[in-house]
Design a protein around this motif. Structure first.
Motif, short mmCIF file in Angstrom:
data_model
loop_
_atom_site.label_atom_id
_atom_site.label_comp_id
_atom_site.label_asym_id
_atom_site.label_seq_id
_atom_site.Cartn_x
_atom_site.Cartn_y
_atom_site.Cartn_z
N ILE A 44 21.74 -12.14 -21.86
CA ILE A 44 22.67 -10.98 -21.63
C ILE A 44 22.12 -9.61 -22.06
CG2 ILE A 44 24.85 -9.70 -22.13
CD1 ILE A 44 25.84 -12.48 -23.02
N VAL A 45 21.52 -8.96 -21.00
CA VAL A 45 20.58 -7.44 -21.22
C VAL A 45 21.63 -6.54 -21.37
CG1 VAL A 45 18.69 -6.26 -20.67
CG2 VAL A 45 18.55 -8.74 -20.49
N VAL A 46 21.67 -5.74 -22.32
CA VAL A 46 22.67 -4.67 -22.37
C VAL A 46 21.71 -3.26 -22.19
CG1 VAL A 46 24.51 -3.23 -23.29
CG2 VAL A 46 24.23 -5.68 -23.65
N ASN A 47 21.60 -2.87 -21.10
CA ASN A 47 20.76 -1.66 -20.83
C ASN A 47 21.71 -0.30 -21.32
OD1 ASN A 47 18.85 0.49 -20.21
ND2 ASN A 47 19.73 0.42 -18.02
N ASP A 48 21.18 0.19 -22.51
CA ASP A 48 21.97 1.15 -22.94
C ASP A 48 21.70 2.56 -22.34
OD1 ASP A 48 23.96 2.12 -24.88
OD2 ASP A 48 22.70 2.60 -26.46
N ALA A 49 22.29 3.01 -21.15
CA ALA A 49 21.86 4.03 -20.64
C ALA A 49 20.46 4.50 -20.45
CB ALA A 49 23.04 5.08 -20.99
N VAL B 123 21.69 -12.11 -26.97
CA VAL B 123 21.94 -10.53 -26.30
C VAL B 123 20.67 -9.93 -26.66
CG1 VAL B 123 23.56 -8.60 -27.10
CG2 VAL B 123 24.48 -10.88 -26.96
N VAL B 124 20.18 -9.02 -25.68
CA VAL B 124 18.96 -8.06 -25.58
C VAL B 124 19.50 -6.72 -25.64
CG1 VAL B 124 16.79 -7.63 -24.65
CG2 VAL B 124 17.81 -9.96 -24.66
N PRO B 125 19.56 -5.98 -26.53
CA PRO B 125 19.93 -4.51 -26.27
C PRO B 125 18.46 -3.88 -26.17
CG PRO B 125 19.58 -5.08 -28.82
CD PRO B 125 19.58 -6.51 -27.85
N ALA B 126 18.72 -2.87 -25.20
CA ALA B 126 17.87 -2.24 -24.45
C ALA B 126 18.04 -0.67 -24.31
CB ALA B 126 17.30 -2.98 -23.14
N TYR B 127 17.21 0.29 -24.56
CA TYR B 127 17.24 1.57 -24.47
C TYR B 127 15.42 2.19 -24.15
CZ TYR B 127 17.88 6.36 -24.53
OH TYR B 127 17.54 7.88 -24.33
N VAL C 135 20.80 -12.29 -31.26
CA VAL C 135 20.28 -11.17 -30.73
C VAL C 135 18.64 -10.83 -30.96
CG1 VAL C 135 20.08 -8.65 -31.24
CG2 VAL C 135 22.31 -9.70 -31.43
N MET C 136 18.06 -10.69 -29.71
CA MET C 136 16.68 -10.15 -29.79
C MET C 136 16.12 -8.96 -29.21
SD MET C 136 14.77 -13.76 -28.85
CE MET C 136 13.20 -13.49 -29.18
N ALA C 137 15.82 -8.18 -29.86
CA ALA C 137 15.42 -6.72 -29.50
C ALA C 137 14.82 -6.81 -28.17
CB ALA C 137 14.87 -5.88 -30.61
N GLY C 138 15.04 -5.63 -27.38
CA GLY C 138 14.44 -5.47 -25.98
C GLY C 138 12.88 -4.87 -26.16
N ASP C 139 12.46 -4.70 -27.54
CA ASP C 139 11.11 -3.88 -27.62
C ASP C 139 10.21 -5.23 -28.08
OD1 ASP C 139 11.91 -4.32 -30.21
OD2 ASP C 139 11.80 -2.13 -30.70
N ALA C 140 10.39 -6.17 -28.14
CA ALA C 140 9.56 -7.26 -28.35
C ALA C 140 8.90 -7.09 -29.83
CB ALA C 140 8.28 -7.13 -27.57
N GLN C 141 9.86 -6.81 -30.77
CA GLN C 141 9.54 -6.76 -32.16
C GLN C 141 10.08 -8.12 -32.68
OE1 GLN C 141 11.58 -4.00 -34.63
NE2 GLN C 141 13.49 -4.41 -33.48
N MET C 142 10.78 -9.11 -32.15
CA MET C 142 11.17 -10.23 -32.66
C MET C 142 10.27 -11.42 -32.40
SD MET C 142 15.18 -9.59 -32.62
CE MET C 142 15.91 -8.71 -33.77
N ASP C 143 9.93 -12.02 -33.43
CA ASP C 143 9.15 -13.44 -32.89
C ASP C 143 9.98 -14.54 -32.43
OD1 ASP C 143 7.43 -15.57 -32.86
OD2 ASP C 143 6.53 -15.19 -34.65
#
Length: 105
Positions: free
Chosen positions: A35-40, A10-14, A91-99
């Motif tokens: 699964i990319v969840v684009n949060d508006a 799951v990739v949360p993204a804003y 979960v892996m964040a959409g801002d590339a902060q996770m290795d």
């Protein structure tokens, strides 16, 4: 698939137009569904993910019409993974902060 288990990320993204492609492209190949969840988002996040999905059938995009925050985006992603009957979801964040190496360790 890993050890006969299906895996979803799951990739949360804003508003991640600058980093979403990098984030998705680092997800290991053993992942069955991204699964990319684009949060508006108000930027090009959706367009970038849609373009990437044309080349990678693992990518599935969910667009929130109203921003629900990172927790809401993650919950949406987990529900989708459950509905897809994934065995393992991370979960892996959409801002590339996770290795991404942490994913495999």
């Amino acid at each position: 698939m890993y050890k006969e288990k299906t895996i979803a990320v799951v990739v949360p993204a804003y508003n991640e137009e600058k980093l979403i492609a990098k984030s998705i492209s680092t997800i290991p190949e053993l992942t069955d569904r991204i699964i990319v969840v684009n949060d508006a988002s108000t930027d090009r996040t959706t367009e970038i993910v849609e373009e990437m999905a044309k080349a990678d059938s693992r990518i599935y995009l969910i667009d929130h019409e109203v921003n629900q925050g990172v927790g809401g985006a993650i919950a949406t992603g987990y529900k989708e993974a459950r509905d897809l009957e994934m065995d393992i979801t991370v979960v892996m964040a959409g801002d590339a902060q996770m290795d991404p190496r942490d994913f495999q360790n």
